[in-house]
Design a protein around this motif. Structure first.
Motif, PDB file in Angstrom:
ATOM      1  N   TRP A 292       0.846  -1.197   0.000  1.00 46.07           N
ATOM      2  CA  TRP A 292       0.000   0.000   0.000  1.00 46.07           C
ATOM      3  C   TRP A 292       0.883   1.248   0.000  1.00 46.07           C
ATOM      4  O   TRP A 292       1.430   1.647   1.036  1.00 46.07           O
ATOM      5  CB  TRP A 292      -0.913   0.011   1.214  1.00 46.07           C
ATOM      6  CG  TRP A 292      -2.017  -0.993   1.152  1.00 46.07           C
ATOM      7  CD1 TRP A 292      -2.032  -2.249   1.705  1.00 46.07           C
ATOM      8  CD2 TRP A 292      -3.278  -0.837   0.501  1.00 46.07           C
ATOM      9  NE1 TRP A 292      -3.217  -2.880   1.441  1.00 46.07           N
ATOM     10  CE2 TRP A 292      -4.010  -2.035   0.698  1.00 46.07           C
ATOM     11  CE3 TRP A 292      -3.864   0.199  -0.231  1.00 46.07           C
ATOM     12  CZ2 TRP A 292      -5.286  -2.226   0.193  1.00 46.07           C
ATOM     13  CZ3 TRP A 292      -5.144   0.012  -0.737  1.00 46.07           C
ATOM     14  CH2 TRP A 292      -5.843  -1.180  -0.532  1.00 46.07           C
ATOM     15  N   THR A 293       1.008   1.888  -1.150  1.00 43.53           N
ATOM     16  CA  THR A 293       1.799   3.116  -1.257  1.00 43.53           C
ATOM     17  C   THR A 293       0.922   4.362  -1.224  1.00 43.53           C
ATOM     18  O   THR A 293       1.433   5.475  -1.086  1.00 43.53           O
ATOM     19  CB  THR A 293       2.614   3.115  -2.569  1.00 43.53           C
ATOM     20  OG1 THR A 293       1.714   3.012  -3.684  1.00 43.53           O
ATOM     21  CG2 THR A 293       3.586   1.948  -2.589  1.00 43.53           C
ATOM     22  N   THR A 294      -0.379   4.164  -1.353  1.00 38.50           N
ATOM     23  CA  THR A 294      -1.340   5.271  -1.330  1.00 38.50           C
ATOM     24  C   THR A 294      -2.516   4.883  -0.442  1.00 38.50           C
ATOM     25  O   THR A 294      -2.998   3.742  -0.509  1.00 38.50           O
ATOM     26  CB  THR A 294      -1.863   5.590  -2.748  1.00 38.50           C
ATOM     27  OG1 THR A 294      -0.761   5.918  -3.589  1.00 38.50           O
ATOM     28  CG2 THR A 294      -2.837   6.748  -2.726  1.00 38.50           C
ATOM     29  N   TYR A 295      -2.986   5.823   0.355  1.00 40.03           N
ATOM     30  CA  TYR A 295      -4.116   5.564   1.252  1.00 40.03           C
ATOM     31  C   TYR A 295      -5.259   6.491   0.835  1.00 40.03           C
ATOM     32  O   TYR A 295      -5.477   7.550   1.419  1.00 40.03           O
ATOM     33  CB  TYR A 295      -3.704   5.788   2.704  1.00 40.03           C
ATOM     34  CG  TYR A 295      -2.615   4.840   3.146  1.00 40.03           C
ATOM     35  CD1 TYR A 295      -2.919   3.557   3.608  1.00 40.03           C
ATOM     36  CD2 TYR A 295      -1.282   5.209   3.063  1.00 40.03           C
ATOM     37  CE1 TYR A 295      -1.925   2.672   3.979  1.00 40.03           C
ATOM     38  CE2 TYR A 295      -0.267   4.330   3.435  1.00 40.03           C
ATOM     39  CZ  TYR A 295      -0.596   3.067   3.890  1.00 40.03           C
ATOM     40  OH  TYR A 295       0.395   2.188   4.258  1.00 40.03           O
ATOM     41  N   ASP A 296      -5.964   6.067  -0.196  1.00 37.70           N
ATOM     42  CA  ASP A 296      -6.997   6.910  -0.786  1.00 37.70           C
ATOM     43  C   ASP A 296      -8.378   6.270  -0.781  1.00 37.70           C
ATOM     44  O   ASP A 296      -9.279   6.699  -1.491  1.00 37.70           O
ATOM     45  CB  ASP A 296      -6.608   7.271  -2.220  1.00 37.70           C
ATOM     46  CG  ASP A 296      -6.410   6.031  -3.095  1.00 37.70           C
ATOM     47  OD1 ASP A 296      -6.516   4.891  -2.567  1.00 37.70           O
ATOM     48  OD2 ASP A 296      -6.138   6.193  -4.301  1.00 37.70           O
ATOM     49  N   LEU A 297      -8.559   5.211   0.023  1.00 34.10           N
ATOM     50  CA  LEU A 297      -9.856   4.532   0.061  1.00 34.10           C
ATOM     51  C   LEU A 297     -10.876   5.383   0.806  1.00 34.10           C
ATOM     52  O   LEU A 297     -10.518   6.108   1.747  1.00 34.10           O
ATOM     53  CB  LEU A 297      -9.729   3.179   0.763  1.00 34.10           C
ATOM     54  CG  LEU A 297      -8.890   2.110   0.055  1.00 34.10           C
ATOM     55  CD1 LEU A 297      -8.756   0.891   0.964  1.00 34.10           C
ATOM     56  CD2 LEU A 297      -9.513   1.718  -1.272  1.00 34.10           C
ATOM     57  N   PRO A 298     -12.153   5.300   0.427  1.00 35.93           N
ATOM     58  CA  PRO A 298     -13.192   5.961   1.229  1.00 35.93           C
ATOM     59  C   PRO A 298     -13.222   5.339   2.619  1.00 35.93           C
ATOM     60  O   PRO A 298     -12.812   4.195   2.821  1.00 35.93           O
ATOM     61  CB  PRO A 298     -14.481   5.677   0.450  1.00 35.93           C
ATOM     62  CG  PRO A 298     -14.166   4.521  -0.435  1.00 35.93           C
ATOM     63  CD  PRO A 298     -12.708   4.595  -0.744  1.00 35.93           C
ATOM     64  N   GLN A 299     -13.718   6.101   3.576  1.00 36.30           N
ATOM     65  CA  GLN A 299     -13.632   5.686   4.971  1.00 36.30           C
ATOM     66  C   GLN A 299     -14.256   4.320   5.230  1.00 36.30           C
ATOM     67  O   GLN A 299     -13.706   3.506   5.978  1.00 36.30           O
ATOM     68  CB  GLN A 299     -14.298   6.728   5.860  1.00 36.30           C
ATOM     69  CG  GLN A 299     -14.077   6.496   7.347  1.00 36.30           C
ATOM     70  CD  GLN A 299     -14.729   7.574   8.181  1.00 36.30           C
ATOM     71  OE1 GLN A 299     -15.949   7.757   8.134  1.00 36.30           O
ATOM     72  NE2 GLN A 299     -13.942   8.312   8.938  1.00 36.30           N
ATOM     73  N   ASP A 300     -15.389   4.031   4.606  1.00 34.04           N
ATOM     74  CA  ASP A 300     -16.063   2.764   4.886  1.00 34.04           C
ATOM     75  C   ASP A 300     -15.306   1.566   4.320  1.00 34.04           C
ATOM     76  O   ASP A 300     -15.601   0.423   4.675  1.00 34.04           O
ATOM     77  CB  ASP A 300     -17.493   2.788   4.351  1.00 34.04           C
ATOM     78  CG  ASP A 300     -17.546   2.868   2.836  1.00 34.04           C
ATOM     79  OD1 ASP A 300     -16.706   3.580   2.248  1.00 34.04           O
ATOM     80  OD2 ASP A 300     -18.414   2.209   2.235  1.00 34.04           O
ATOM     81  N   MET A 301     -14.321   1.821   3.457  1.00 36.66           N
ATOM     82  CA  MET A 301     -13.519   0.742   2.895  1.00 36.66           C
ATOM     83  C   MET A 301     -12.106   0.705   3.472  1.00 36.66           C
ATOM     84  O   MET A 301     -11.287  -0.130   3.069  1.00 36.66           O
ATOM     85  CB  MET A 301     -13.441   0.879   1.369  1.00 36.66           C
ATOM     86  CG  MET A 301     -14.775   0.776   0.664  1.00 36.66           C
ATOM     87  SD  MET A 301     -14.641   1.020  -1.134  1.00 36.66           S
ATOM     88  CE  MET A 301     -13.790  -0.476  -1.632  1.00 36.66           C
ATOM     89  N   SER A 302     -11.820   1.573   4.436  1.00 32.65           N
ATOM     90  CA  SER A 302     -10.451   1.687   4.940  1.00 32.65           C
ATOM     91  C   SER A 302      -9.964   0.431   5.654  1.00 32.65           C
ATOM     92  O   SER A 302      -8.757   0.253   5.854  1.00 32.65           O
ATOM     93  CB  SER A 302     -10.335   2.899   5.871  1.00 32.65           C
ATOM     94  OG  SER A 302     -11.181   2.756   7.001  1.00 32.65           O
ATOM     95  N   TRP A 303     -10.874  -0.466   6.014  1.00 27.55           N
ATOM     96  CA  TRP A 303     -10.463  -1.724   6.627  1.00 27.55           C
ATOM     97  C   TRP A 303      -9.631  -2.571   5.673  1.00 27.55           C
ATOM     98  O   TRP A 303      -8.869  -3.453   6.115  1.00 27.55           O
ATOM     99  CB  TRP A 303     -11.692  -2.504   7.104  1.00 27.55           C
ATOM    100  CG  TRP A 303     -12.610  -2.992   6.012  1.00 27.55           C
ATOM    101  CD1 TRP A 303     -13.609  -2.301   5.401  1.00 27.55           C
ATOM    102  CD2 TRP A 303     -12.596  -4.290   5.402  1.00 27.55           C
ATOM    103  NE1 TRP A 303     -14.227  -3.078   4.455  1.00 27.55           N
ATOM    104  CE2 TRP A 303     -13.630  -4.305   4.429  1.00 27.55           C
ATOM    105  CE3 TRP A 303     -11.825  -5.437   5.580  1.00 27.55           C
ATOM    106  CZ2 TRP A 303     -13.898  -5.424   3.641  1.00 27.55           C
ATOM    107  CZ3 TRP A 303     -12.089  -6.560   4.810  1.00 27.55           C
ATOM    108  CH2 TRP A 303     -13.121  -6.545   3.851  1.00 27.55           C
ATOM    109  N   LEU A 304      -9.744  -2.300   4.366  1.00 29.40           N
ATOM    110  CA  LEU A 304      -8.981  -3.068   3.377  1.00 29.40           C
ATOM    111  C   LEU A 304      -7.477  -2.845   3.498  1.00 29.40           C
ATOM    112  O   LEU A 304      -6.687  -3.664   3.014  1.00 29.40           O
ATOM    113  CB  LEU A 304      -9.439  -2.711   1.962  1.00 29.40           C
ATOM    114  CG  LEU A 304     -10.854  -3.137   1.575  1.00 29.40           C
ATOM    115  CD1 LEU A 304     -11.227  -2.551   0.220  1.00 29.40           C
ATOM    116  CD2 LEU A 304     -10.981  -4.658   1.556  1.00 29.40           C
ATOM    117  N   TYR A 305      -7.054  -1.753   4.156  1.00 29.99           N
ATOM    118  CA  TYR A 305      -5.621  -1.538   4.372  1.00 29.99           C
ATOM    119  C   TYR A 305      -5.016  -2.657   5.213  1.00 29.99           C
ATOM    120  O   TYR A 305      -3.800  -2.838   5.227  1.00 29.99           O
ATOM    121  CB  TYR A 305      -5.372  -0.197   5.059  1.00 29.99           C
ATOM    122  CG  TYR A 305      -5.772   1.011   4.246  1.00 29.99           C
ATOM    123  CD1 TYR A 305      -5.445   1.125   2.891  1.00 29.99           C
ATOM    124  CD2 TYR A 305      -6.478   2.072   4.837  1.00 29.99           C
ATOM    125  CE1 TYR A 305      -5.819   2.244   2.153  1.00 29.99           C
ATOM    126  CE2 TYR A 305      -6.845   3.193   4.109  1.00 29.99           C
ATOM    127  CZ  TYR A 305      -6.519   3.275   2.768  1.00 29.99           C
ATOM    128  OH  TYR A 305      -6.886   4.386   2.045  1.00 29.99           O
TER     129      TYR A 305
END
Length: 499
Positions: free
Chosen positions: A339-352
């Protein structure tokens, strides 16, 4: 706006207030339980690997007056194989951790149940960013080497007063130096953190005591079962009569130090009770932590409760997807995500929290992912359709392919199971270690009643010093406590005969 983690904390709080715990309403009263109790020599609580091993060992030594009480409607505990339309996946334990040094491997080999190991070059190995760009494979090799380094006992001695994760962070700084603050450096550190958390079953690698990690003994490379981990459960159940096993029978009350009664009174949710000379408790440590004040009368000793609080059961889950054919190609896939970019919408941030996806053993078109900690807890709160949608988005993004809907989807929810409240690794926390808890067998300290008689014993992976978090560790503790009971019963019999 609340974060995903705050949302799930609010949700679980509401659920707890509305539904309560299954043991909050037990049929009957103390007088009825005591007068109508069935007398037995031994009660074993928990039908997982430790409990089944204990019962099997007791029966093999002629201790037949025993009952096994299991809260759920199946035997196996955190060993749970799932089959559907030709697909076989493991909800829980999946690997035999090690070869000949591991007694579980030797048992599986004797059963003819060990699957041949695939060579490394049989895998379609990929290391990419979240946007399907190739990542530097040498960085992956460095992380693998560092994890291998940590498997050497004694390497963490200088970190005994801090966390397992701190060792990785410091070593990473030593090697990457100024690059640590670069985009790639931050991405690699995040990847390493997720992989270590998968490996250890921790939610945060800074929670686990380095001393505890250093005590774990590695038995070598992982092996796979030929036809499911439940092969072990089938083996352990052999020779245990159905009459000895009570499913859907959660233990809700235990009276272990009663006036004028040297035995322990055990009560299930249905109000069925047993008076036993000895009791072996094999339930998950998280369940004990949450429910011990409700279950045990009198309260557990203060020192034991202190030890109990020093251990944490991580919440790790699996997500599995299957298709008619493997869209990635003919070879089993090993896909690693940087993961070089953290641009997911908040509800999908668990995917990090997902750093890899890989083919399930002997399932040519099924992929599996692990997720731990707060991200895992949040995933459990989501509707299954939403989890599937998010995972498909992730796979499409990291591969650059228009992947079709799967025809098989499954996700586990171990943290939401009231009898587990976690998954595979019970570790001593940094705070617990600093508080004086340095060994898991401190959780195996038996309870003695006021007559000096051992009435309650403890087994389960969380009570094994060097193989906690493993099925073989659970087996050994079940055997250990069964042999303790056998010795106690023999001594008691000898004393009666001498009088």
């Amino acid at each position: 706006m609340a974060t995903p983690i705050q949302q799930v904390e609010a949700l679980t709080g509401r659920l707890g207030n509305e539904s309560g715990h299954p043991c909050d309403h037990v049929t009957g009263d103390f007088h009825t339980w005591l007068t109508e109790a069935s007398s037995v020599d031994v009660v074993v609580v928990g039908g997982g690997v430790a409990g089944l091993t204990a019962v099997q060992k007791l029966l093999s030594h002629g201790v037949t007056d025993v009952v096994l009480l299991e809260a759920q409607d199946y035997l196996g505990g955190r060993v749970l194989t799932y089959r559907q339309d030709g697909v076989l996946v493991e909800d829980g334990a999946e690997w035999i951790h090690g070869g000949r040094r591991n007694p579980l491997y030797r048992l599986a080999r004797n059963l003819g149940a060990v699957s041949p190991t695939l060579p490394d070059d049989a895998w379609d190995w990929r290391f990419v960013t979240q946007d399907s760009e190739p990542a530097d494979p040498s960085a992956y090799d460095f992380i693998e080497a560092l994890m291998e380094e940590c498997r050497e006992n004694g390497i963490l001695t200088d970190y005994y007063n801090t966390s397992f994760g701190q060792y990785f962070i410091d070593r990473f700084h030593e090697i990457y130096d100024s690059r640590i603050d670069s985009e790639t450096g931050k991405a690699l550190l995040h990847y390493m953190m997720q992989i270590v958390n998968y490996d250890e079953g921790t939610g945060d690698w800074l929670d686990m005591s380095a001393r505890d990690a250093d005590q774990f003994v590695d038995y070598g490379d992982d092996r796979q079962w030929e036809n499911g981990f439940d092969t072990l459960i089938t083996h352990l159940k052999k020779g245990i009569p159905d009459s000895k096993v009570h499913l859907s029978s959660p233990v809700c009350k235990v009276y272990w130090n009663m006036p004028d009664e040297s035995r322990v009174l055990v009560v299930t949710q249905q109000g069925i009770s047993f008076l036993a000379h000895h009791m072996i408790v094999t339930t998950s440590v998280a369940h004990l932590q949450e429910r011990h004040t409700h279950i045990f009368h009198p309260m557990l000793p203060e020192n034991f409760v202190k030890t109990l609080k020093a251990v944490s059961l991580g919440v790790a889950n699996k997500i599995q997807l299957g298709w008619a054919d493997p869209w990635w190609g003919p070879d089993p896939l090993s896909l690693h995500i940087l993961w070089t970019t953290y641009d997911l919408p908040q509800d999908m941030s668990w995917l990090y929290g997902i750093a890899s996806a890989f083919s399930v053993h002997k399932q040519r078109a099924v992929l599996q992912m692990f997720i731990t900690g707060d991200n895992s807890t949040y995933m459990e709160s989501l509707p299954e359709t939403v989890v599937e949608k998010h995972i498909l988005y992730l796979l499409r993004r990291v591969t650059g392919k228009n992947i079709t809907q799967p025809n098989f989807f499954r996700r586990t929810r171990w943290g939401s199971n009231p009898w587990m409240l976690g998954s595979y690794s019970s570790f001593i926390t940094v705070a617990g270690d600093r508080g004086g808890v340095h060994r898991h067998d401190q959780l195996a300290t038996p309870l003695l009643n006021s007559s000096g008689k051992i009435v309650v014993m403890w087994a389960g992976e969380h009570t094994h010093n060097t193989r906690y978090s493993t099925v073989d560790g659970a087996m050994e503790t079940g055997k250990r406590e069964a042999l303790r009971v056998i010795s106690l019963l023999k001594s008691s019999k000898s004393m009666h005969l001498s009088h």
